[in-house]
Motif scaffolding. Structure first.
Motif, PDB file in Angstrom:
ATOM      1  N   GLN A   1       0.798  -1.096   0.049  1.00  0.00           N
ATOM      2  CA  GLN A   1      -0.154   0.112  -0.025  1.00  0.00           C
ATOM      3  C   GLN A   1       0.752   1.432  -0.031  1.00  0.00           C
ATOM      4  OE1 GLN A   1      -2.555  -0.407   3.377  1.00  0.00           O
ATOM      5  NE2 GLN A   1      -4.319  -0.395   1.923  1.00  0.00           N
ATOM      6  N   ASN A   2       1.753   1.250   0.784  1.00  0.00           N
ATOM      7  CA  ASN A   2       2.706   2.422   0.924  1.00  0.00           C
ATOM      8  C   ASN A   2       3.421   2.771  -0.411  1.00  0.00           C
ATOM      9  OD1 ASN A   2       1.832   2.959   3.649  1.00  0.00           O
ATOM     10  ND2 ASN A   2       3.517   2.182   4.546  1.00  0.00           N
ATOM     11  N   ASP A   3       3.914   1.525  -1.142  1.00  0.00           N
ATOM     12  CA  ASP A   3       4.633   1.774  -2.319  1.00  0.00           C
ATOM     13  C   ASP A   3       3.714   2.378  -3.392  1.00  0.00           C
ATOM     14  OD1 ASP A   3       6.753   1.043  -4.033  1.00  0.00           O
ATOM     15  OD2 ASP A   3       5.495  -0.472  -4.949  1.00  0.00           O
ATOM     16  N   VAL A   4       2.299   1.626  -3.589  1.00  0.00           N
ATOM     17  CA  VAL A   4       1.312   2.422  -4.288  1.00  0.00           C
ATOM     18  C   VAL A   4       1.275   3.855  -4.134  1.00  0.00           C
ATOM     19  CG1 VAL A   4      -0.882   2.156  -5.326  1.00  0.00           C
ATOM     20  CG2 VAL A   4       0.510   0.226  -5.225  1.00  0.00           C
ATOM     21  N   ARG A   5       0.975   4.137  -2.856  1.00  0.00           N
ATOM     22  CA  ARG A   5       0.888   5.490  -2.275  1.00  0.00           C
ATOM     23  C   ARG A   5       1.815   6.386  -2.726  1.00  0.00           C
ATOM     24  NH1 ARG A   5       0.066   5.798   4.068  1.00  0.00           N
ATOM     25  NH2 ARG A   5      -1.712   4.470   3.629  1.00  0.00           N
ATOM     26  N   ALA A   6       3.099   6.133  -2.493  1.00  0.00           N
ATOM     27  CA  ALA A   6       4.361   6.869  -2.913  1.00  0.00           C
ATOM     28  C   ALA A   6       4.568   7.013  -4.370  1.00  0.00           C
ATOM     29  CB  ALA A   6       5.620   6.212  -2.321  1.00  0.00           C
ATOM     30  N   ARG A   7       4.319   6.108  -5.277  1.00  0.00           N
ATOM     31  CA  ARG A   7       4.046   6.226  -6.621  1.00  0.00           C
ATOM     32  C   ARG A   7       2.995   7.063  -7.117  1.00  0.00           C
ATOM     33  NH1 ARG A   7       5.295   0.665  -9.392  1.00  0.00           N
ATOM     34  NH2 ARG A   7       5.599   2.114 -11.124  1.00  0.00           N
ATOM     35  N   ILE A   8       1.804   7.106  -6.466  1.00  0.00           N
ATOM     36  CA  ILE A   8       0.764   7.959  -6.956  1.00  0.00           C
ATOM     37  C   ILE A   8       1.117   9.394  -6.532  1.00  0.00           C
ATOM     38  CG2 ILE A   8      -1.638   8.648  -6.485  1.00  0.00           C
ATOM     39  CD1 ILE A   8      -2.019   5.703  -6.301  1.00  0.00           C
ATOM     40  N   ALA A   9       1.673   9.611  -5.549  1.00  0.00           N
ATOM     41  CA  ALA A   9       2.321  11.064  -4.957  1.00  0.00           C
ATOM     42  C   ALA A   9       3.419  11.315  -5.882  1.00  0.00           C
ATOM     43  CB  ALA A   9       3.065  10.804  -3.526  1.00  0.00           C
ATOM     44  N   ALA A  10       4.114  10.276  -6.374  1.00  0.00           N
ATOM     45  CA  ALA A  10       5.349  11.023  -7.220  1.00  0.00           C
ATOM     46  C   ALA A  10       4.860  11.452  -8.602  1.00  0.00           C
ATOM     47  CB  ALA A  10       6.484   9.869  -7.284  1.00  0.00           C
TER      48      ALA A  10
ATOM     49  N   ALA B   1      -9.319  12.794  -9.225  1.00  0.00           N
ATOM     50  CA  ALA B   1     -10.048  12.973 -10.416  1.00  0.00           C
ATOM     51  C   ALA B   1     -10.223  14.708 -10.576  1.00  0.00           C
ATOM     52  CB  ALA B   1     -11.604  12.665 -10.245  1.00  0.00           C
ATOM     53  N   ILE B   2     -10.259  15.393  -9.363  1.00  0.00           N
ATOM     54  CA  ILE B   2     -10.477  16.830  -9.319  1.00  0.00           C
ATOM     55  C   ILE B   2      -9.269  17.287  -9.902  1.00  0.00           C
ATOM     56  CG2 ILE B   2     -10.591  18.666  -7.867  1.00  0.00           C
ATOM     57  CD1 ILE B   2     -12.424  17.455  -6.141  1.00  0.00           C
ATOM     58  N   ILE B   3      -8.010  16.703  -9.189  1.00  0.00           N
ATOM     59  CA  ILE B   3      -6.829  17.398  -9.725  1.00  0.00           C
ATOM     60  C   ILE B   3      -6.508  16.771 -11.221  1.00  0.00           C
ATOM     61  CG2 ILE B   3      -4.269  16.722  -9.452  1.00  0.00           C
ATOM     62  CD1 ILE B   3      -4.837  16.392  -6.372  1.00  0.00           C
ATOM     63  N   ALA B   4      -6.784  15.829 -11.543  1.00  0.00           N
ATOM     64  CA  ALA B   4      -6.356  15.494 -13.162  1.00  0.00           C
ATOM     65  C   ALA B   4      -7.154  16.226 -14.059  1.00  0.00           C
ATOM     66  CB  ALA B   4      -6.766  14.018 -13.414  1.00  0.00           C
ATOM     67  N   ASP B   5      -8.587  16.630 -13.667  1.00  0.00           N
ATOM     68  CA  ASP B   5      -9.304  17.443 -14.454  1.00  0.00           C
ATOM     69  C   ASP B   5      -8.865  18.981 -14.486  1.00  0.00           C
ATOM     70  OD1 ASP B   5     -11.902  17.853 -15.922  1.00  0.00           O
ATOM     71  OD2 ASP B   5     -12.384  19.205 -14.476  1.00  0.00           O
ATOM     72  N   TRP B   6      -8.505  19.519 -13.296  1.00  0.00           N
ATOM     73  CA  TRP B   6      -7.784  20.603 -13.087  1.00  0.00           C
ATOM     74  C   TRP B   6      -6.549  20.771 -14.216  1.00  0.00           C
ATOM     75  CZ3 TRP B   6      -3.504  21.835  -9.479  1.00  0.00           C
ATOM     76  CH2 TRP B   6      -3.284  23.134  -9.604  1.00  0.00           C
ATOM     77  N   LEU B   7      -5.671  19.785 -14.179  1.00  0.00           N
ATOM     78  CA  LEU B   7      -4.346  19.868 -14.742  1.00  0.00           C
ATOM     79  C   LEU B   7      -4.524  19.302 -16.207  1.00  0.00           C
ATOM     80  CD1 LEU B   7      -2.166  18.129 -12.265  1.00  0.00           C
ATOM     81  CD2 LEU B   7      -2.369  20.653 -12.866  1.00  0.00           C
ATOM     82  N   GLY B   8      -5.716  18.817 -16.557  1.00  0.00           N
ATOM     83  CA  GLY B   8      -5.962  18.614 -18.121  1.00  0.00           C
ATOM     84  C   GLY B   8      -5.319  17.243 -18.553  1.00  0.00           C
ATOM     85  N   VAL B   9      -5.228  16.223 -17.698  1.00  0.00           N
ATOM     86  CA  VAL B   9      -4.597  15.117 -17.667  1.00  0.00           C
ATOM     87  C   VAL B   9      -5.492  13.826 -17.569  1.00  0.00           C
ATOM     88  CG1 VAL B   9      -2.312  15.936 -17.475  1.00  0.00           C
ATOM     89  CG2 VAL B   9      -3.476  14.883 -15.727  1.00  0.00           C
ATOM     90  N   PRO B  10      -5.370  12.616 -17.834  1.00  0.00           N
ATOM     91  CA  PRO B  10      -6.537  11.766 -17.260  1.00  0.00           C
ATOM     92  C   PRO B  10      -5.860  11.266 -16.073  1.00  0.00           C
ATOM     93  CG  PRO B  10      -4.881  10.833 -19.123  1.00  0.00           C
ATOM     94  CD  PRO B  10      -4.611  12.285 -19.104  1.00  0.00           C
ATOM     95  N   ALA B  11      -6.846  10.936 -15.391  1.00  0.00           N
ATOM     96  CA  ALA B  11      -6.639  10.637 -13.994  1.00  0.00           C
ATOM     97  C   ALA B  11      -5.818   9.323 -13.881  1.00  0.00           C
ATOM     98  CB  ALA B  11      -8.045  10.324 -13.192  1.00  0.00           C
ATOM     99  N   GLY B  12      -5.777   8.556 -14.767  1.00  0.00           N
ATOM    100  CA  GLY B  12      -5.107   7.174 -14.779  1.00  0.00           C
ATOM    101  C   GLY B  12      -3.451   7.470 -14.823  1.00  0.00           C
ATOM    102  N   GLN B  13      -3.162   8.729 -15.359  1.00  0.00           N
ATOM    103  CA  GLN B  13      -1.868   8.811 -15.508  1.00  0.00           C
ATOM    104  C   GLN B  13      -0.946   8.853 -14.141  1.00  0.00           C
ATOM    105  OE1 GLN B  13      -0.942  12.386 -17.731  1.00  0.00           O
ATOM    106  NE2 GLN B  13       0.700  13.180 -16.123  1.00  0.00           N
ATOM    107  N   PHE B  14      -1.837   9.129 -12.808  1.00  0.00           N
ATOM    108  CA  PHE B  14      -1.409   8.974 -11.775  1.00  0.00           C
ATOM    109  C   PHE B  14      -1.110   7.645 -11.139  1.00  0.00           C
ATOM    110  CE2 PHE B  14      -3.714  13.307 -11.385  1.00  0.00           C
ATOM    111  CZ  PHE B  14      -2.757  13.956 -11.813  1.00  0.00           C
ATOM    112  N   LEU B  15      -1.829   6.647 -11.773  1.00  0.00           N
ATOM    113  CA  LEU B  15      -1.715   5.403 -11.008  1.00  0.00           C
ATOM    114  C   LEU B  15      -0.651   4.502 -11.850  1.00  0.00           C
ATOM    115  CD1 LEU B  15      -5.622   4.785 -11.422  1.00  0.00           C
ATOM    116  CD2 LEU B  15      -4.266   5.629  -9.279  1.00  0.00           C
ATOM    117  N   PRO B  16      -0.113   3.661 -10.822  1.00  0.00           N
ATOM    118  CA  PRO B  16       0.737   2.872 -11.425  1.00  0.00           C
ATOM    119  C   PRO B  16       0.128   1.715 -12.273  1.00  0.00           C
ATOM    120  CG  PRO B  16       0.875   2.538  -9.086  1.00  0.00           C
ATOM    121  CD  PRO B  16      -0.273   3.783  -9.479  1.00  0.00           C
TER     122      PRO B  16
END
Length: 77
Positions: A2-11, A54-69
């Motif tokens: 969980q922490n690894d996924v959390r860290a990768r999303i944050a990165a 989802a809010i951040i992705a929409d605001w930045l104009g990128v797909p939310a999936g971009q943040f997910l490993p």
């Protein structure tokens, strides 16, 4: 795991914020959190909620999936 996924999303979120020259304060205003709460998410101390991503992705104009490993590299195969 969980922490690894959390860290990768944050990165990934941090990287996109840097590319677009957005600050933690900008993110906080968009998602309705304090700057301190955003900072905890961006360093992986606290997880992002799906709605926040989802809010951040929409605001930045990128797909939310971009943040997910990818699942295979996240240890979920």
């Amino acid at each position: 795991m969980q922490n690894d996924v959390r860290a990768r999303i944050a990165a990934e979120v941090r990287a996109e914020l840097a590319r677009q020259q957005k600050s933690q304060r900008d993110v906080a205003a968009q998602v309705g959190l304090s700057q301190a709460s955003v900072q905890l998410r961006l360093v992986g101390e606290r997880p992002f909620r799906a709605e926040e991503l989802a809010i951040i992705a929409d605001w930045l104009g990128v797909p939310a999936g971009q943040f997910l490993p990818p699942l295979a590299t996240a240890g979920v195969a």
